[in-house]
Design a protein around this motif. Structure first.
Motif, PDB file in Angstrom:
ATOM      1  N   CYS A   1      11.374  21.650  -6.705  1.00 51.46           N
ATOM      2  CA  CYS A   1      10.891  22.080  -5.387  1.00 51.46           C
ATOM      3  C   CYS A   1      12.076  22.479  -4.508  1.00 51.46           C
ATOM      4  O   CYS A   1      13.063  21.734  -4.409  1.00 51.46           O
TER       5      CYS A   1
ATOM      6  N   GLU B   1       9.289  23.846  -0.192  1.00 55.59           N
ATOM      7  CA  GLU B   1       7.902  24.086  -0.616  1.00 55.59           C
ATOM      8  C   GLU B   1       6.900  23.328   0.244  1.00 55.59           C
ATOM      9  O   GLU B   1       5.815  22.973  -0.228  1.00 55.59           O
ATOM     10  N   GLN B   2       7.205  23.073   1.516  1.00 56.85           N
ATOM     11  CA  GLN B   2       6.318  22.264   2.338  1.00 56.85           C
ATOM     12  C   GLN B   2       4.944  22.900   2.538  1.00 56.85           C
ATOM     13  O   GLN B   2       3.946  22.197   2.686  1.00 56.85           O
TER      14      GLN B   2
ATOM     15  N   LEU C   1       3.107  22.202  -1.013  1.00 50.02           N
ATOM     16  CA  LEU C   1       3.312  20.955  -1.744  1.00 50.02           C
ATOM     17  C   LEU C   1       2.096  20.033  -1.734  1.00 50.02           C
ATOM     18  O   LEU C   1       1.765  19.415  -2.748  1.00 50.02           O
TER      19      LEU C   1
ATOM     20  N   ASP D   1      13.368  17.408  -5.552  1.00 47.95           N
ATOM     21  CA  ASP D   1      13.735  18.137  -4.337  1.00 47.95           C
ATOM     22  C   ASP D   1      15.141  18.698  -4.509  1.00 47.95           C
ATOM     23  O   ASP D   1      16.124  17.964  -4.533  1.00 47.95           O
TER      24      ASP D   1
ATOM     25  N   SER E   1      16.188  20.738  -0.357  1.00 51.17           N
ATOM     26  CA  SER E   1      15.375  21.466   0.620  1.00 51.17           C
ATOM     27  C   SER E   1      15.815  21.136   2.050  1.00 51.17           C
ATOM     28  O   SER E   1      16.274  20.024   2.334  1.00 51.17           O
TER      29      SER E   1
ATOM     30  N   THR F   1      10.060  19.040   2.648  1.00 47.92           N
ATOM     31  CA  THR F   1       9.664  18.841   1.249  1.00 47.92           C
ATOM     32  C   THR F   1       9.885  17.397   0.800  1.00 47.92           C
ATOM     33  O   THR F   1       8.981  16.765   0.234  1.00 47.92           O
TER      34      THR F   1
END
Length: 344
Positions: A12, A15-16, A19, A49, A52, A56
């Motif tokens: 990721c 990618e909030q 997600l 992660d 990020s 994320t």
């Protein structure tokens, strides 16, 4: 026969937006497979992660407190998609029988996971997720992608056509993958080199759930060039061939101009002279740049720097659901527990 322990590895980076939906769909998929006696109840989903700068990691951390299947691994900085994927595979391999890598946008069809696990149970140690078609792509993307696979094949690099990083690997295959110590890891080319019994599972690619692609044209071109220079010396040989052809052509023109001079038909021409200088100069710069790219890769390899550094590992750390307020002190308690476990 014991049911296999499956780990789904999800790299990721910022990618909030997608997600929450990704977590819900994957968790539901794992629950269904457990209920259908396809995988063990100890199966898990590991979100990695990759440094990020949005929320994320906070989303991963919160989900790990409320969902027993979701685990998290936080890298100290952005290490790149391939390295984040490797970090997840290597962190989860000892507690897994088979591992599946998939992107966080879920454009790869998660329903194909069932068939991948079935192939694993049949004895295949590597199962590639292969797109059945590229009709959903734009003409430009389809043309460039197919051109890349064909070019790599011509250069002697054996890739699985229309396969990205959606694949299943057994623990044994991941252990062998860990033996590849180079810094420039192009997994689409390296995994086929392992050579274990493999199979393909075909699927239709979906639209991205939300957010923006993390592979715009610039990154795609850089990724393709990195793959070419990591696996083939053919471009260097092409430079040698161009140099040889240029030399032969110059000899022919030299003989031609000597004949003209002998018959007194030569004329001084600025255009031909400057064109030749620009042509040879351009070829030299291209050749130097290409050789420099290979030297740069050698330079990186000789440093033997780590591919990634793990900041927080929630995979094997027991987490109480009663830790407290996540934003204020839950994160610090996890760090403290991790330090204590490392010291002992």
């Amino acid at each position: 026969m014991n049911l296999p322990i499956l780990s789904i590895i999800v790299p990721c980076y910022n990618e909030q937006e997608v997600l929450a939906e990704t977590m819900e769909q994957l968790a539901t998929k794992v629950e269904q497979m457990i209920h259908e006696n396809i995988v063990s109840k100890n199966s898990k989903i590991l979100f990695v992660d990759d440094g990020s700068i949005d929320n994320t990691w906070k989303l991963i951390y919160k989900a790990s407190l409320s969902n027993e299947f979701i685990k998290g691994l936080k890298l100290s900085k952005n290490a790149g998609h391939q390295n984040a994927l490797l970090a997840g595979l290597f962190a989860a391999k000892n507690s897994s029988d088979c591992l599946i890598s998939i992107d966080a946008d879920l454009q790869d069809d998660i329903d194909a996971i069932n068939e991948m696990v079935r192939k694993y149970m049949e004895g295949y140690e590597i199962v590639y997720g292969v797109r059945s078609s590229r009709e959903s792509d734009t003409f430009f993307k389809r043309f460039t992608a197919e051109g890349f696979y064909k070019l790599m094949d011509k250069l002697g690099v054996k890739l699985i056509f229309n396969h990205a990083d959606f694949r299943l690997m057994s623990r044994r295959a991941v252990n062998e993958l860990e033996q590849f110590a180079e810094c420039n890891m192009f997994l689409r080319g390296i995994v086929p080199l392992i050579g274990f019994n493999s199979a393909n599972v075909y699927y239709d690619r979906n639209e991205r759930l939300a957010g923006e692609t993390k592979y715009p044209l610039k990154k795609m071109l850089a990724f393709a060039f990195d793959g070419i220079t990591s696996f083939s010396v053919t471009p260097i040989r092409l430079v040698l061939l161009v140099g040889f052809l240029s030399f032969m052509i110059s000899l022919l023109f030299g003989i031609y101009f000597l004949i003209l001079k002998f018959f007194g038909k030569t004329e001084l021409g600025w255009t031909s002279l400057i064109t030749s200088i620009w042509l040879i100069g351009g070829l030299q710069l291209i050749a130097i740049g290409l050789v420099g790219e290979y030297i740069g890769k050698i330079y990186k390899e000789t440093k033997r720097r780590p591919k990634y550094i793990v900041d927080v590992d929630l995979l094997n750390l027991p987490i109480s659901k009663k830790i407290g307020n996540v934003e204020q002190h839950g994160y610090e308690q996890i760090l403290e527990k991790q330090k204590l476990s490392e010291n002992h």
